[in-house]
Design a protein around this motif. Sequence first.
Motif, short mmCIF file in Angstrom:
data_model
loop_
_atom_site.label_atom_id
_atom_site.label_comp_id
_atom_site.label_asym_id
_atom_site.label_seq_id
_atom_site.Cartn_x
_atom_site.Cartn_y
_atom_site.Cartn_z
N VAL A 116 13.34 10.52 -3.61
CA VAL A 116 13.67 9.69 -4.91
C VAL A 116 12.20 8.54 -5.62
O VAL A 116 11.94 7.77 -4.25
N ASN A 117 11.07 8.62 -6.57
CA ASN A 117 10.42 7.48 -6.78
C ASN A 117 11.46 6.02 -6.38
O ASN A 117 12.14 5.51 -7.48
N LEU A 118 10.51 5.57 -5.73
CA LEU A 118 10.96 3.97 -6.02
C LEU A 118 10.79 2.62 -6.59
O LEU A 118 10.86 1.78 -6.33
N GLY A 119 10.02 3.21 -7.92
CA GLY A 119 9.74 2.47 -8.58
C GLY A 119 8.67 0.89 -8.84
O GLY A 119 8.31 0.20 -9.07
N ARG A 120 7.87 1.31 -7.33
CA ARG A 120 7.26 0.04 -7.21
C ARG A 120 5.98 0.25 -8.34
O ARG A 120 5.39 1.10 -8.53
N PRO A 121 5.77 -1.00 -8.69
CA PRO A 121 4.40 -1.06 -9.26
C PRO A 121 3.52 -0.66 -8.98
O PRO A 121 2.36 -1.00 -8.15
N VAL A 122 2.92 -0.08 -10.15
CA VAL A 122 1.49 0.40 -9.74
C VAL A 122 0.49 -0.48 -10.01
O VAL A 122 -0.19 -1.35 -9.82
N THR A 123 -0.27 -0.86 -8.08
CA THR A 123 -1.68 -1.29 -7.94
C THR A 123 -2.72 -0.99 -7.41
O THR A 123 -3.06 0.45 -7.46
N ARG A 124 -3.88 -1.31 -7.23
CA ARG A 124 -5.24 -1.22 -6.82
C ARG A 124 -4.64 -0.46 -5.16
O ARG A 124 -5.19 0.18 -5.09
N GLU A 125 -4.09 -1.19 -4.62
CA GLU A 125 -3.46 -0.71 -3.46
C GLU A 125 -2.90 -0.18 -3.08
O GLU A 125 -2.92 0.57 -2.14
N THR A 160 0.55 -0.83 0.26
CA THR A 160 -0.24 0.39 0.30
C THR A 160 0.85 1.21 0.10
O THR A 160 0.17 2.28 -0.62
N ALA A 161 2.46 1.50 0.74
CA ALA A 161 3.07 2.27 0.20
C ALA A 161 3.27 3.13 -0.63
O ALA A 161 3.12 2.02 -2.01
N SER A 162 2.99 3.85 -0.95
CA SER A 162 3.50 4.78 -2.27
C SER A 162 4.99 5.18 -2.96
O SER A 162 5.88 4.98 -2.29
N ASN A 163 5.28 5.80 -3.94
CA ASN A 163 6.51 5.06 -4.32
C ASN A 163 7.74 6.68 -3.94
O ASN A 163 8.37 6.70 -4.26
N ASP A 164 6.94 7.47 -3.04
CA ASP A 164 7.15 8.12 -1.75
C ASP A 164 8.16 7.96 -0.93
O ASP A 164 8.02 9.05 -0.45
N VAL A 165 7.63 6.35 -0.38
CA VAL A 165 7.77 6.35 1.44
C VAL A 165 8.04 5.09 0.49
O VAL A 165 7.90 4.11 0.54
N PHE A 166 9.15 5.52 1.75
CA PHE A 166 10.96 4.56 2.60
C PHE A 166 10.28 3.26 3.38
O PHE A 166 10.04 4.27 4.30
N GLY A 171 -9.62 5.81 -0.85
CA GLY A 171 -8.91 5.85 -2.19
C GLY A 171 -8.04 5.92 -1.94
O GLY A 171 -7.47 6.36 -1.15
N ARG A 172 -7.03 5.13 -2.91
CA ARG A 172 -6.34 5.82 -3.07
C ARG A 172 -5.13 7.10 -3.89
O ARG A 172 -3.91 7.20 -3.90
N LYS A 173 -5.92 7.62 -4.48
CA LYS A 173 -5.59 8.73 -5.41
C LYS A 173 -6.77 9.86 -4.95
O LYS A 173 -7.90 9.99 -4.93
N GLY A 174 -6.24 10.95 -5.94
CA GLY A 174 -7.42 12.25 -5.47
C GLY A 174 -7.15 12.97 -4.03
O GLY A 174 -6.77 12.59 -2.96
N LYS A 175 -7.61 13.74 -4.02
CA LYS A 175 -8.13 14.91 -2.59
C LYS A 175 -8.52 13.90 -1.81
O LYS A 175 -8.71 14.28 -0.74
N TYR A 176 -9.58 13.37 -2.28
CA TYR A 176 -10.39 12.60 -1.23
C TYR A 176 -9.95 11.26 -0.55
O TYR A 176 -10.21 10.47 0.21
N SER A 177 -8.40 11.13 -0.86
CA SER A 177 -7.59 10.26 -0.84
C SER A 177 -6.74 10.38 0.76
O SER A 177 -6.02 9.72 1.72
N LEU A 178 -6.86 11.72 0.55
CA LEU A 178 -6.03 12.28 1.87
C LEU A 178 -6.06 11.80 2.98
O LEU A 178 -7.62 11.53 3.59
N ILE A 179 -5.83 11.49 4.29
CA ILE A 179 -6.11 11.37 5.45
C ILE A 179 -7.00 12.57 6.31
O ILE A 179 -6.32 13.43 6.39
N GLY A 180 -7.94 12.15 6.53
CA GLY A 180 -9.07 12.98 6.89
C GLY A 180 -9.57 14.47 6.17
O GLY A 180 -10.91 15.35 6.50
N ASN A 181 -9.60 13.36 5.15
CA ASN A 181 -9.86 14.74 3.71
C ASN A 181 -11.87 14.07 3.74
O ASN A 181 -12.08 14.21 2.81
N ASN A 182 -12.27 12.84 3.84
CA ASN A 182 -13.33 12.34 4.06
C ASN A 182 -13.44 11.85 5.42
O ASN A 182 -12.92 11.92 6.40
N LYS A 183 -14.99 10.48 5.45
CA LYS A 183 -15.63 10.75 6.64
C LYS A 183 -15.07 9.20 6.99
O LYS A 183 -15.22 8.12 8.14
#
Length: 517
Positions: free
Chosen positions: A374-383, A355-361, A423-435
Amino acid sequence: MSSVDLKDELTCPICLQLYTDPITLQCGHNFCQKCIEAALDTQEPSVSNSCPQCRAKFHTRPVLKRNTTLCNIAEHFLSQEEQEECKVFCTCCDNPVVALKTCLFCKVSLCELHLEGHSKSPEHTLIQPTNSLKSGTCSVHKKVLVYYCTEDAECLCVSCCLGEKHRGHNVGLLNEAFKQEKEKLRIIREHIVKERGELETRVQYLQDHVNRLPRKVAGVMERVSTHFRNLTMKQDALKNQVLKELTKQKGRVSLSVSKLIQQLKSKKDNLASKISTIDERCQLMDPLLFLRADREVFAEAMSDNNNKIKITEPDDLAEDVISQTLSSGMLNIMSSLQKGYYVQEASGILLDVNTASNDVFISDDLKTASWSEVNLGRPVTRERFAIRRVLSMKGFSDGRFYWDVEVSKEGGWRVGMTYASIGRKGKYSLIGNNKTSWGLRGINKLYSVRHDRKEIPLAYRPTCYKVRIYLDYTAGQLSFYELDDSMRHLYTYNATFTEALYPVIVVWANAWVRVLS
């Protein structure tokens, strides 16, 4: 009765003004309180006090009592009189008709009828009806004020606009400026009303929280009392179990020792019998009789005498069994208490690299999340999150748990809980930016919490770099604490959770967060 006659009736005979705090004397005449007090003070004490109007005498200084009814009538009359004075009437009408507008150019006030035929040209500036037209005239040029300078916030006449002071400034018609400024005020008012509504909602929430507190405290007190009663019952049961085991062991040891004693006594009696036989033979003085005696009895006595007595250790209490019973019983009691009331530390929280984004080590032990340029280059998945975030592998859907983290001094971070369905992307995927998520943020030595797109700054400033997240899933509480020398409460969310909650970490600008639980 006309208003003039009524005014005469409401006028103090001393000051000739409308009554102020009217007082009624025994003779029935009325005066302002201050007026009658001053009049009575001028009278000599040796002479009987008297009414300033009718000269009626009083043996003692009268007790002054306020005439409430007359006071209310005077105040009502004064209010009506002020309203009448504030009314502006049409200049063009023969009879008094209330005016709707005043023209600064014509210097007249107009009713609805005369307003329809009035000139609509820009120089005819219409304002709210007023009896004073001096404010609508330039004090320097004595001309009508029909323009407005937004830079100097001044009302101008034609000559003012041509002067040097306002040359090159943004100057417009007075009416247009009036409309624009009024619109600005309307927008400001809307913001203020909205802010007031939010404050009222917040105050109501806090008041409801205070109102719920006694019931909540009573519930917790009852729960604690119940657990202490259960603890006492379980302790008593464990005590009885240990005492029963002791009694059982006592009986077993006593029986074993008794049997051993009986065996030794039997052996002792047998030996005593043999000793007696030997003593009898040894008393024979005739060698012939001594040697002819029963050889089998002698041989048996000699044979038994050569056998050594076997030493058998008696049984004793099995204290290790008592200790084990007591220990396991206490562990069971503590385990039941933890399941019932006490909060458990959430063990085995590991970060989910999937689930980690490519800017989180993520560290090798899956405990630390740090921001990566640095972009860590992990494959893009739904998770996988698009930016800055990572979930834990483990979620919670019941019970009471807490997990601790250590945070970095630099950068920005956010820790909290979220549903896995976020959600995994978009402004509503930000923690606290949704219910579906709740988070505590730390940045620039400031704390804030966020849920459903509402960021709430906290008054507390960080004093250390350890944070605890506490979850009571059943009660619907999610709390944040700072772990210094003592635990300091930062904020608590109350909600009804409908899905399993997963720990979540957000890092940016060289920040890192390490799970301690």
